[in-house]
Design a protein around this motif. Structure first.
Motif, PDB file in Angstrom:
ATOM      1  N   VAL A 526       0.848  -1.244   0.040  1.00 23.28           N
ATOM      2  CA  VAL A 526      -0.052  -0.050   0.060  1.00 23.28           C
ATOM      3  C   VAL A 526       0.875   1.082   0.073  1.00 23.28           C
ATOM      4  O   VAL A 526       1.817   1.334   0.854  1.00 23.28           O
ATOM      5  N   VAL A 527       0.655   2.142  -1.051  1.00 28.01           N
ATOM      6  CA  VAL A 527       1.400   3.464  -0.870  1.00 28.01           C
ATOM      7  C   VAL A 527       0.636   4.567  -0.677  1.00 28.01           C
ATOM      8  O   VAL A 527      -0.430   4.757  -1.055  1.00 28.01           O
ATOM      9  N   ALA A 528       1.143   5.133   0.531  1.00 30.43           N
ATOM     10  CA  ALA A 528       0.307   6.263   0.854  1.00 30.43           C
ATOM     11  C   ALA A 528       1.337   7.469   0.507  1.00 30.43           C
ATOM     12  O   ALA A 528       2.311   7.840   1.067  1.00 30.43           O
ATOM     13  N   GLU A 539      -2.579   3.703  -2.928  1.00 34.77           N
ATOM     14  CA  GLU A 539      -2.531   2.829  -4.350  1.00 34.77           C
ATOM     15  C   GLU A 539      -2.170   1.541  -3.444  1.00 34.77           C
ATOM     16  O   GLU A 539      -1.490   1.349  -2.721  1.00 34.77           O
ATOM     17  N   VAL A 540      -2.855   0.524  -3.867  1.00 38.22           N
ATOM     18  CA  VAL A 540      -2.888  -0.706  -3.314  1.00 38.22           C
ATOM     19  C   VAL A 540      -2.636  -1.916  -4.440  1.00 38.22           C
ATOM     20  O   VAL A 540      -3.184  -2.048  -5.578  1.00 38.22           O
ATOM     21  N   ARG A 541      -1.729  -2.873  -4.231  1.00 32.35           N
ATOM     22  CA  ARG A 541      -1.414  -4.085  -5.288  1.00 32.35           C
ATOM     23  C   ARG A 541      -0.939  -5.120  -4.464  1.00 32.35           C
ATOM     24  O   ARG A 541      -0.331  -4.960  -3.392  1.00 32.35           O
ATOM     25  N   ARG A 542      -1.261  -6.369  -4.898  1.00 27.73           N
ATOM     26  CA  ARG A 542      -0.546  -7.447  -4.597  1.00 27.73           C
ATOM     27  C   ARG A 542       0.942  -7.357  -4.783  1.00 27.73           C
ATOM     28  O   ARG A 542       1.289  -6.708  -5.825  1.00 27.73           O
ATOM     29  N   ARG A 543       1.672  -8.214  -4.325  1.00 30.48           N
ATOM     30  CA  ARG A 543       3.054  -8.432  -4.507  1.00 30.48           C
ATOM     31  C   ARG A 543       3.251  -8.851  -5.913  1.00 30.48           C
ATOM     32  O   ARG A 543       4.413  -8.445  -6.594  1.00 30.48           O
ATOM     33  N   THR A 544       2.539  -9.766  -6.388  1.00 29.31           N
ATOM     34  CA  THR A 544       2.736 -10.251  -7.666  1.00 29.31           C
ATOM     35  C   THR A 544       2.238  -9.361  -8.816  1.00 29.31           C
ATOM     36  O   THR A 544       2.295  -9.756  -9.995  1.00 29.31           O
ATOM     37  N   ASP A 545       1.437  -8.498  -8.414  1.00 23.71           N
ATOM     38  CA  ASP A 545       0.710  -7.586  -9.400  1.00 23.71           C
ATOM     39  C   ASP A 545       1.767  -6.561 -10.032  1.00 23.71           C
ATOM     40  O   ASP A 545       2.715  -6.087  -9.198  1.00 23.71           O
ATOM     41  N   LYS A 546       1.434  -6.239 -11.205  1.00 22.48           N
ATOM     42  CA  LYS A 546       2.403  -4.772 -12.015  1.00 22.48           C
ATOM     43  C   LYS A 546       1.563  -3.633 -11.715  1.00 22.48           C
ATOM     44  O   LYS A 546       2.277  -2.745 -11.377  1.00 22.48           O
ATOM     45  N   ASP A 547       0.317  -3.665 -11.461  1.00 27.84           N
ATOM     46  CA  ASP A 547      -0.511  -2.372 -11.596  1.00 27.84           C
ATOM     47  C   ASP A 547      -1.152  -2.204 -10.191  1.00 27.84           C
ATOM     48  O   ASP A 547      -1.524  -3.409  -9.523  1.00 27.84           O
ATOM     49  N   SER A 548      -1.193  -1.074  -9.769  1.00 29.08           N
ATOM     50  CA  SER A 548      -1.974  -0.711  -8.583  1.00 29.08           C
ATOM     51  C   SER A 548      -3.266  -0.264  -8.951  1.00 29.08           C
ATOM     52  O   SER A 548      -3.581   0.270  -9.775  1.00 29.08           O
ATOM     53  N   ALA A 549      -4.381  -0.552  -7.949  1.00 29.07           N
ATOM     54  CA  ALA A 549      -5.669   0.132  -8.018  1.00 29.07           C
ATOM     55  C   ALA A 549      -5.674   1.295  -6.834  1.00 29.07           C
ATOM     56  O   ALA A 549      -5.108   0.975  -5.631  1.00 29.07           O
ATOM     57  N   VAL A 550      -6.259   2.305  -7.325  1.00 33.01           N
ATOM     58  CA  VAL A 550      -6.439   3.452  -6.408  1.00 33.01           C
ATOM     59  C   VAL A 550      -7.798   3.443  -5.567  1.00 33.01           C
ATOM     60  O   VAL A 550      -8.765   3.272  -6.184  1.00 33.01           O
ATOM     61  N   ILE A 551      -7.572   3.450  -4.177  1.00 33.68           N
ATOM     62  CA  ILE A 551      -8.910   2.923  -3.393  1.00 33.68           C
ATOM     63  C   ILE A 551      -8.806   4.140  -2.191  1.00 33.68           C
ATOM     64  O   ILE A 551      -7.851   4.466  -1.477  1.00 33.68           O
ATOM     65  N   ALA A 552     -10.320   4.470  -2.269  1.00 37.93           N
ATOM     66  CA  ALA A 552     -10.296   5.654  -1.147  1.00 37.93           C
ATOM     67  C   ALA A 552     -10.029   5.211   0.027  1.00 37.93           C
ATOM     68  O   ALA A 552     -10.190   3.992   0.568  1.00 37.93           O
ATOM     69  N   PRO A 553      -9.616   6.327   0.864  1.00 45.15           N
ATOM     70  CA  PRO A 553      -9.143   5.680   2.114  1.00 45.15           C
ATOM     71  C   PRO A 553     -10.331   5.228   3.167  1.00 45.15           C
ATOM     72  O   PRO A 553     -10.059   4.216   3.859  1.00 45.15           O
ATOM     73  N   GLU A 554     -11.554   5.459   2.870  1.00 51.25           N
ATOM     74  CA  GLU A 554     -12.528   4.824   3.750  1.00 51.25           C
ATOM     75  C   GLU A 554     -13.009   3.382   3.316  1.00 51.25           C
ATOM     76  O   GLU A 554     -13.595   2.690   4.051  1.00 51.25           O
ATOM     77  N   ALA A 555     -12.358   3.152   1.991  1.00 53.33           N
ATOM     78  CA  ALA A 555     -12.816   1.729   1.573  1.00 53.33           C
ATOM     79  C   ALA A 555     -11.639   0.843   1.471  1.00 53.33           C
ATOM     80  O   ALA A 555     -11.566  -0.555   1.351  1.00 53.33           O
ATOM     81  N   ALA A 556     -10.259   1.501   2.175  1.00 53.11           N
ATOM     82  CA  ALA A 556      -9.126   0.748   1.524  1.00 53.11           C
ATOM     83  C   ALA A 556      -8.983  -0.553   2.571  1.00 53.11           C
ATOM     84  O   ALA A 556      -8.605  -1.590   2.320  1.00 53.11           O
ATOM     85  N   ALA A 557      -9.406  -0.402   3.939  1.00 53.00           N
ATOM     86  CA  ALA A 557      -9.153  -1.472   4.834  1.00 53.00           C
ATOM     87  C   ALA A 557     -10.056  -2.910   4.354  1.00 53.00           C
ATOM     88  O   ALA A 557      -9.458  -4.024   4.189  1.00 53.00           O
ATOM     89  N   ILE A 560      -8.307  -4.334   1.180  1.00 54.00           N
ATOM     90  CA  ILE A 560      -7.197  -5.084   1.669  1.00 54.00           C
ATOM     91  C   ILE A 560      -7.355  -6.298   2.308  1.00 54.00           C
ATOM     92  O   ILE A 560      -6.784  -7.401   1.817  1.00 54.00           O
ATOM     93  N   ALA A 561      -8.360  -6.131   3.060  1.00 52.19           N
ATOM     94  CA  ALA A 561      -8.739  -7.593   3.611  1.00 52.19           C
ATOM     95  C   ALA A 561      -9.365  -8.635   2.428  1.00 52.19           C
ATOM     96  O   ALA A 561      -8.837  -9.851   2.494  1.00 52.19           O
ATOM     97  N   GLN A 562     -10.111  -8.072   1.543  1.00 50.37           N
ATOM     98  CA  GLN A 562     -10.319  -9.048   0.735  1.00 50.37           C
ATOM     99  C   GLN A 562      -9.311  -9.388  -0.236  1.00 50.37           C
ATOM    100  O   GLN A 562      -9.474 -10.894  -0.729  1.00 50.37           O
ATOM    101  N   LEU A 563      -8.447  -8.674  -0.578  1.00 50.40           N
ATOM    102  CA  LEU A 563      -7.306  -9.046  -1.417  1.00 50.40           C
ATOM    103  C   LEU A 563      -6.406 -10.303  -0.594  1.00 50.40           C
ATOM    104  O   LEU A 563      -6.038 -11.082  -1.272  1.00 50.40           O
ATOM    105  N   LEU A 564      -6.245 -10.162   0.692  1.00 52.98           N
ATOM    106  CA  LEU A 564      -5.410 -11.109   1.260  1.00 52.98           C
ATOM    107  C   LEU A 564      -6.330 -12.430   1.493  1.00 52.98           C
ATOM    108  O   LEU A 564      -5.547 -13.434   1.551  1.00 52.98           O
TER     109      LEU A 564
END
Length: 567
Positions: A526-528, A539-557, A560-564
């Motif tokens: 996660v890049v802040a 900016e959120v991405r998995r270690r294996t992804d090339k591209d990041s998704a921009v996620i609003a602060p209120e929706a980020a947690a 990320i939980a869903q991604l894990l």
């Protein structure tokens, strides 16, 4: 949450010269291990966190399988090892020490004797069976050549479990429970570990499976059948012996001169015959007594298989003096006329019109029929299996792959319980010997095997279940109160969900942080930063992804939980 500025963590751009394989290099570079001495490593905080997560999974699955945890001393009295004979047979690989009273002790390389001694003192009735106990403990082995970091060290962490049952049927059930637990453990830690049939080695017993992680750096050769799934360690692997093109009997055996020709290749070239028509004869010592083994001329004898055929006797090469005494000069020996036991590979059954050594310097015998001219004690599987041999189950060609052992299950039978007098009273009050199984996992080796199997050119790729932290939170503008506040709020929300966070709050360039994040390999990055937040969020991405998704602060947690959950 852990902050980089508070952590004991230094990453390296280059690996030390003695780091030979990818996982060793990456764990050193990522600041998880440091070498203290040959075969001795210190776990730094990140490495320790990953190790503890592996241990937790092992413990959960041991308890799920009905095993109870114990803890034995590393330092064990020599008397226990003398009872089983392993004080003499374990050899120089075992650390032996004396106390001030000159009493001998062992720094335990394994724990069969200690566990059996406990069972002898605590188990007295069939009502206490089955019983499975285990420990997570350091082990010590004086490796000739420690290498590959945690893969082969002088000190390592092992989970060793032992089952005690009333009979073979009960032992089979315990073995199955542990085998299934191992399958679950390696799946949960993110390892593709394949169970393969294996030799029991110094541990003993009559049946074993190794759990192998395939890797180019693996120390063990594994014969693998892609068609039916058969797999076995090269020491244990069997083959479907092909029909040999041996001829019919062709008259009496006769001596032919082969001056200066000693190897099977030399003899075949000199006689202008296929090497398959030459029978290789070897004299070995089995517990000090001479035995002859015969294999096809183009094959190698497996001393492991011969040892198993001979009931576990110690096999070692006979010296020239012994070979001369029982057969003849080295390079010209054969089975005809010898008085020692002769064991032949099963592929030689029916062999006729073949060449063997004449037990005379410079001569071989032609037209030999093993059934007619030699006294064969038994035909057994004696050769080392190689790539291209036929699968013993389906007959397809076998492939050889490299692998690293991370766990092993053994059926021990009564080897240790009988030697140490570990008995129980059955339903009729009759004393009976406990039947045992042994189950080991190299916990520290498993940790590095995960890295060996899961990495790319940029660094480690940790499975979420054992990653030191699950989220790498990169703070690009640590001097910005707004960015810092939003990042810390996200970290607090993630940790409230049980997700551990590592924040890179250093005053470093973004490129340095990105490289270090890839090197350490936490599952989600996660890049802040001020620019990202101005565009809408983190900016959120998995270690294996090339591209990041921009996620609003209120929706980020939640995101990320869903991604894990997908990792």
């Amino acid at each position: 949450m852990m902050r980089w500025t508070q952590a004991l963590l230094n990453t390296l751009r280059e690996a030390p010269q003695d780091a030979e394989i990818v996982s060793h290099k990456l764990m050193i570079r990522a600041g998880m291990l440091r070498k203290l001495g040959g075969g001795l490593y210190t776990y730094l905080p990140l490495g320790m966190r990953a190790l503890r997560k592996v241990e937790a999974i092992v413990r959960e699955e041991m308890e799920r399988a009905g095993a109870q945890e114990t803890l034995f001393p590393i330092l064990q009295p020599a008397e226990l090892w003398r009872q089983t004979g392993r004080w003499e047979t374990m050899g120089p690989g075992m650390f032996r020490v004396q106390d001030r009273k000159e009493a001998w002790y062992v720094l335990a390389p394994t724990a069969e004797e200690a566990f059996t001694a406990l069972a002898k003192s605590e188990i007295s009735s069939y009502r206490q069976l089955p019983c499975i106990i285990y420990q997570m403990q350091d082990k010590f082995r004086d490796e000739i050549r420690p290498r590959f970091g945690l893969i082969r060290g002088k000190e390592f962490i092992m989970k060793d479990a032992y089952s005690f049952d009333a009979d073979e049927a009960g032992a089979d059930r315990s073995y199955k429970a542990m085998y299934d637990a191992y399958v679950r453990i390696f799946k949960r830690v993110g390892l593709a570990a394949k169970p393969v049939e294996a030799d029991t080695g110094d541990i003993g017993g009559n049946f074993s499976h190794e759990f192998m992680v395939f890797a180019a750096s693996g120390e063990d050769g594994i014969l693998d059948c892609a068609a039916c799934g058969y797999a076995a360690n090269q020491e244990r692997a069997e083959r479907k012996a092909p029909a040999q093109p041996y001829g019919q009997e062709n008259g009496a055996a006769e001596a032919v001169a082969t001056p200066g020709q000693h190897t099977c290749e030399e003899v075949a070239a000199f006689l202008k015959c296929p090497i398959g028509q030459i029978v290789k004869s070897l004299v070995v010592l089995a517990d000090g007594e001479p035995v002859m083994a015969l294999v096809p001329g183009d094959r190698e004898l497996s001393e492991t298989k011969l040892r198993r055929v001979l009931g576990g006797k110690k096999i070692e090469a006979a010296d020239e003096e012994m070979v001369q005494k029982v057969a003849g000069p080295c390079g010209s020996i054969g089975p005809v006329g010898v008085s020692i036991p002769v064991y032949a590979d099963k592929a030689l059954e029916g062999a006729a019109d073949v060449f063997v050594g004449a037990n005379r310097e410079g001569f071989h015998l032609a037209h030999v029929s093993l059934a007619r001219d030699a006294k064969i004690t038994a035909y057994e599987d004696l050769v080392t299996v190689r790539e291209g041999d036929l699968c013993p189950k389906c007959g397809r060609p076998l492939e050889i792959r490299r692998g690293t052992e991370v766990g092993q299950c053994f059926k021990l039978g009564t080897k240790y319980s009988k030697a140490m007098g570990a008995t129980f009273l059955d339903e009729t009050g009759t004393p009976r010997t406990l039947t045992m199984g042994c189950y080991g996992i190299g916990v520290s080796r498993t940790l590095q095997a995960i890295v060996e199997q899961s990495n790319d050119e940029n660094g480690i790729i940790w499975p979420a279940s054992v990653a030191p932290y699950q989220v790498a939170l990169l703070l690009l503008d640590p001097d910005s109160p707004e960015v810092t506040a939003k990042a810390e709020a996200l970290a607090a929300e993630l940790e409230a969900r049980g997700i551990d966070v590592f924040m890179d709050d250093r005053a470093e360039r973004p490129g340095v942080k990105f490289k270090d994040a890839d090197l350490i390999g936490l599952p989600v990055r996660v890049v802040a930063g001020a620019k990202g937040l101005a565009k809408g969020g983190f900016e959120v991405r998995r270690r294996t992804d090339k591209d990041s998704a921009v996620i609003a602060p209120e929706a980020a947690a939640e995101a990320i939980a869903q991604l894990l959950q997908t990792l």
